[in-house]
Design a protein around this motif. Structure first.
Motif, PDB file in Angstrom:
ATOM      1  N   GLN A 115      65.943 -21.271  21.209  1.00  0.00           N
ATOM      2  CA  GLN A 115      66.091 -21.629  22.616  1.00  0.00           C
ATOM      3  C   GLN A 115      64.789 -22.217  23.144  1.00  0.00           C
ATOM      4  O   GLN A 115      63.710 -21.664  22.940  1.00  0.00           O
TER       5      GLN A 115
ATOM      6  N   PHE B 297      70.839 -20.982  30.363  1.00  0.00           N
ATOM      7  CA  PHE B 297      70.800 -21.369  28.961  1.00  0.00           C
ATOM      8  C   PHE B 297      70.664 -22.884  28.885  1.00  0.00           C
ATOM      9  O   PHE B 297      71.226 -23.603  29.713  1.00  0.00           O
TER      10      PHE B 297
ATOM     11  N   LYS C  63      70.892 -26.650  26.835  1.00  0.00           N
ATOM     12  CA  LYS C  63      71.657 -27.380  25.824  1.00  0.00           C
ATOM     13  C   LYS C  63      70.922 -27.408  24.498  1.00  0.00           C
ATOM     14  O   LYS C  63      71.513 -27.278  23.432  1.00  0.00           O
TER      15      LYS C  63
ATOM     16  N   GLY D  80      70.457 -22.855  23.469  1.00  0.00           N
ATOM     17  CA  GLY D  80      71.717 -22.146  23.565  1.00  0.00           C
ATOM     18  C   GLY D  80      71.618 -20.710  23.102  1.00  0.00           C
ATOM     19  O   GLY D  80      70.652 -20.294  22.495  1.00  0.00           O
TER      20      GLY D  80
ATOM     21  N   ASN E  24      81.458 -25.935  27.828  1.00  0.00           N
ATOM     22  CA  ASN E  24      79.993 -25.980  27.868  1.00  0.00           C
ATOM     23  C   ASN E  24      79.346 -25.333  26.647  1.00  0.00           C
ATOM     24  O   ASN E  24      78.125 -25.249  26.555  1.00  0.00           O
ATOM     25  N   ILE E  25      80.169 -24.858  25.704  1.00  0.00           N
ATOM     26  CA  ILE E  25      79.657 -24.355  24.435  1.00  0.00           C
ATOM     27  C   ILE E  25      80.557 -24.852  23.313  1.00  0.00           C
ATOM     28  O   ILE E  25      81.695 -25.260  23.547  1.00  0.00           O
TER      29      ILE E  25
ATOM     30  N   LYS F 164      76.984 -22.498  20.560  1.00  0.00           N
ATOM     31  CA  LYS F 164      75.794 -23.148  21.087  1.00  0.00           C
ATOM     32  C   LYS F 164      76.157 -23.931  22.342  1.00  0.00           C
ATOM     33  O   LYS F 164      77.247 -24.491  22.441  1.00  0.00           O
ATOM     34  N   ALA F 165      75.227 -23.952  23.288  1.00  0.00           N
ATOM     35  CA  ALA F 165      75.459 -24.673  24.537  1.00  0.00           C
ATOM     36  C   ALA F 165      75.515 -26.175  24.288  1.00  0.00           C
ATOM     37  O   ALA F 165      74.706 -26.721  23.543  1.00  0.00           O
TER      38      ALA F 165
ATOM     39  N   ASP G 152      73.319 -27.779  29.759  1.00  0.00           N
ATOM     40  CA  ASP G 152      72.600 -26.695  30.420  1.00  0.00           C
ATOM     41  C   ASP G 152      73.572 -25.828  31.216  1.00  0.00           C
ATOM     42  O   ASP G 152      74.454 -26.339  31.911  1.00  0.00           O
ATOM     43  N   ILE G 153      73.404 -24.519  31.103  1.00  0.00           N
ATOM     44  CA  ILE G 153      74.297 -23.565  31.759  1.00  0.00           C
ATOM     45  C   ILE G 153      73.485 -22.732  32.746  1.00  0.00           C
ATOM     46  O   ILE G 153      72.507 -22.092  32.365  1.00  0.00           O
TER      47      ILE G 153
ATOM     48  N   LEU H  19      81.258 -19.303  30.633  1.00  0.00           N
ATOM     49  CA  LEU H  19      81.198 -19.960  29.335  1.00  0.00           C
ATOM     50  C   LEU H  19      82.610 -20.312  28.883  1.00  0.00           C
ATOM     51  O   LEU H  19      83.515 -19.476  28.945  1.00  0.00           O
TER      52      LEU H  19
END
Length: 229
Positions: A61, A136, A138, A141, A174-175, A195-196, A199-200, A206
């Protein structure tokens, strides 16, 4: 300067993250040229070593610039010090084989404790889902364990795993899933990590694409509007 000459220089003055480069007097006394060619290359090697060291703290990350600045400050380097933004520009997500050996991921999969996530109940047909309680990115993630075949999960029979609570979205996922083999308890375990894909932010649910829609079940799911969201 040949590779052998610099190799001899390194044997006399080993490159280390935390030491100072040899002075001009030290270089001359050791029988090397007084020009800066050895000195500059030595510093370049040290700089690269420091970059690699800083990047090793964040394999899965991407950190914030402020967090990287704090890490650099803790190292106590007074010169030849990488800039935080430069390190962030170099950062790339870990390759699959690196992810599969990451101690944080292995520990989280084994314990099924994932920082920054919570299971939340929604109104209507959706039931429960997984929501982020921290941001989180991108690039990095967070990684989750899921067993989509059995309930309860065979490896975590007493736990309600986050992976099974992640809802579907065909239009706004988004993942995304990533299949890896993890070495857990001296056994190779086929695992799906997530994995993202963007961006979250905090309080964002999710979602990933199940690969199905309302017409996928011979008409039995036509009333489930959320399958086409």
């Amino acid at each position: 300067m040949s590779e052998k000459e610099f190799s001899d220089f390194q044997k006399t003055f080993p490159v280390s993250r935390d030491c100072q480069p040899p002075t001009k007097k030290q270089r001359v006394d050791a029988g090397f040229s007084e020009n800066r060619v050895y000195y500059d290359r030595w510093r370049k090697c040290q700089y690269a070593d420091r970059q690699e060291h800083l990047l090793s703290y964040y394999t899965y990350q991407k950190p914030s610039c402020r967090k990287m600045e704090r890490l650099i400050s803790k190292e106590g380097w007074t010169s030849n010090c990488p800039k935080a933004q430069h390190i962030l520009d170099m950062w790339k997500p870990a390759l699959k084989y690196v992810i599969a050996s990451d101690k944080h991921i292995l520990n989280s999969c084994s314990r099924q404790k994932w920082k920054g996530l919570v299971i939340k109940s929604f109104d209507g047909q959706k039931g429960e889902g997984v929501v982020a309680t921290t941001n989180f990115t991108k690039a990095g993630g967070e990684n989750l364990c899921i067993d989509a075949q059995t309930w309860p999960c065979q490896c975590h029979a007493g736990l309600e795993t986050f992976g099974r609570k992640i809802n579907h979205s065909s239009k706004h996922p988004n993942i995304m899933p990533l299949s890896v083999v993890l070495r857990l308890d001296d056994e190779d375990v086929h695992t799906i990590l997530f994995k993202a894909t963007r961006d979250i932010k905090v309080d964002t649910e999710l979602k990933f694409n199940y690969g199905v829609n309302r017409k996928s079940f011979r008409g039995e799911a036509l009333d489930l509007d959320w399958l086409d969201e």
